[in-house]
Design a protein around this motif. Structure first.
Motif, mmCIF file in Angstrom:
data_model
loop_
_atom_site.group_PDB
_atom_site.id
_atom_site.type_symbol
_atom_site.label_atom_id
_atom_site.label_comp_id
_atom_site.label_asym_id
_atom_site.label_seq_id
_atom_site.Cartn_x
_atom_site.Cartn_y
_atom_site.Cartn_z
ATOM 1 N N GLU A 162 -33.185 -23.016 6.271
ATOM 2 C CA GLU A 162 -32.077 -22.501 7.080
ATOM 3 C C GLU A 162 -32.244 -23.049 8.502
ATOM 4 O OE1 GLU A 162 -32.861 -18.132 7.128
ATOM 5 O OE2 GLU A 162 -32.586 -18.147 4.902
ATOM 6 N N PRO A 168 -27.755 -27.650 10.575
ATOM 7 C CA PRO A 168 -27.288 -28.711 9.554
ATOM 8 C C PRO A 168 -26.957 -29.934 10.324
ATOM 9 C CG PRO A 168 -25.812 -26.874 9.211
ATOM 10 C CD PRO A 168 -26.668 -26.370 10.533
ATOM 11 N N GLN A 192 -31.370 -27.076 4.030
ATOM 12 C CA GLN A 192 -30.897 -25.671 3.580
ATOM 13 C C GLN A 192 -31.960 -24.492 3.274
ATOM 14 O OE1 GLN A 192 -28.448 -27.116 0.244
ATOM 15 N NE2 GLN A 192 -26.771 -27.360 1.436
#
Length: 333
Positions: free
Chosen positions: A32, A35, A29
């Motif tokens: 960035e 995921p 996170q």
């Protein structure tokens, strides 16, 4: 675009240690990243935990999965594979582990496992499966080590390693160095550490004084793989160490996707020397389980090194070496 991850009021190195990033979700996170990397990262962390300091993370470029600093810390599914020729103890240190916390592999020098912790877990670490529990060094174990040194006058150099030995307190360091200095045949103390690079808040004038307060000649071998790792805080710490008359050397590991091109290695040598660090070793990867994806094949390594020889002055050229179990020293390539 450079990352701008803020350090949240980090005042001391101890406080920064308390804020190490150990959760892959937080890492992904904050940087960035995709995921979809999370599941594999969580699985790889079951074999070897994630640890990274906020100050090192601040040098990683956001959103770039191939950033050379990120590749050194990001757990990947490749770590789950088992490759032929790779093992948990690639240097066969266990057979030279003569006492808890002491490895006597080479005739004139011994290596002390001073701590089991690091401020960062490099994903290619050859000690990622080391038996740290069996090598805890309390007061009695340290006295046994001193007794061993007294009985082996051929030993003239003592190496602090780990884990990372600079996670010891200044007072602990001063005490141990004073005890070593009382042994007449010990002439040099060498520190193998990544702390000046990954936890530069640890490198203070007080620490530099503690490291250099005895008659023993002090050598510090730092571990920097890429010029991007050398920010202003790191450079200040190196200046403190150099000003205390500590000889500064660097050993790097040749890593695929991190520094496996001549231009990157040349830039690293120039940056190190500008900051009073002499390039010392460029290691071929130790074949530890979980790190095969970092392998640079020998032919490619030789091509890279020949170009380095062509473009670097001799004093800027590290020795290309491979460590082999049972050899009397590192093998030059």
């Amino acid at each position: 675009m450079q990352s701008a991850i803020p350090l949240k009021n980090v005042i001391t190195w101890q406080e920064e240690l308390k804020n190490l990033i150990s959760d892959p979700k937080e890492l992904i996170q904050r940087l960035e990243l995709d995921p979809n990397l999370l599941a594999a990262a969580q699985q790889a962390c079951q074999l070897f935990p994630l640890r990274v300091s906020p100050s090192f993370l601040a040098r990683v470029k956001k959103g770039q999965v191939n950033d050379p600093l990120l590749r050194q810390i990001l757990p990947l599914n490749e770590e789950l594979k088992r490759e032929i020729g790779f093992s948990d103890d690639p240097l066969e240190e266990q057979q030279f582990n003569v006492l808890p916390g002491l490895v006597h592999k080479y005739k004139n020098r011994v290596l002390h496992i001073a701590t089991s912790s690091c401020a960062i877990n490099c994903r290619y670490c050859f000690r990622r499966s080391f038996a740290y529990e069996e090598n805890r060094c309390g007061q009695q174990q340290w006295l046994d080590i001193l007794d061993y040194l007294h009985k082996h006058p051929e030993i003239d150099e003592f190496i602090f390693s780990g884990g990372d030995p600079l996670l010891m307190t200044d007072e602990h360091i001063r005490t141990r160095l004073s005890q070593l200095a009382a042994i007449s045949h010990i002439q040099r103390v060498r520190w193998h550490t990544r702390i000046p690079i990954v936890l530069s808040s640890r490198i203070t004038k007080a620490l530099a004084k503690a490291l250099s307060h005895t008659r023993l000649q002090a050598i510090m071998v730092i571990h920097c793989n890429h010029a991007q790792e050398l920010d202003e805080c790191v450079k200040q710490g190196l200046d403190y160490l150099h000003s205390a008359n500590i000889t500064l050397l660097n050993q790097a590991v040749l890593l695929r996707g991190v520094n496996d091109c001549p231009e990157t290695q040349i830039a690293l040598s120039h940056s190190l020397f500008k900051n009073k660090v002499l390039p010392y070793y460029l290691h071929i990867l130790d074949k530890v389980n979980g790190a095969a994806h970092f392998t640079v094949h020998s032919n490619d390594a030789h091509v890279i090194y020949q170009e380095m020889r062509r473009k670097l002055s001799g004093y800027l050229l590290p020795k290309l070496v491979k460590e082999e179990a049972g050899q009397i020293a590192k093998t030059p390539l």
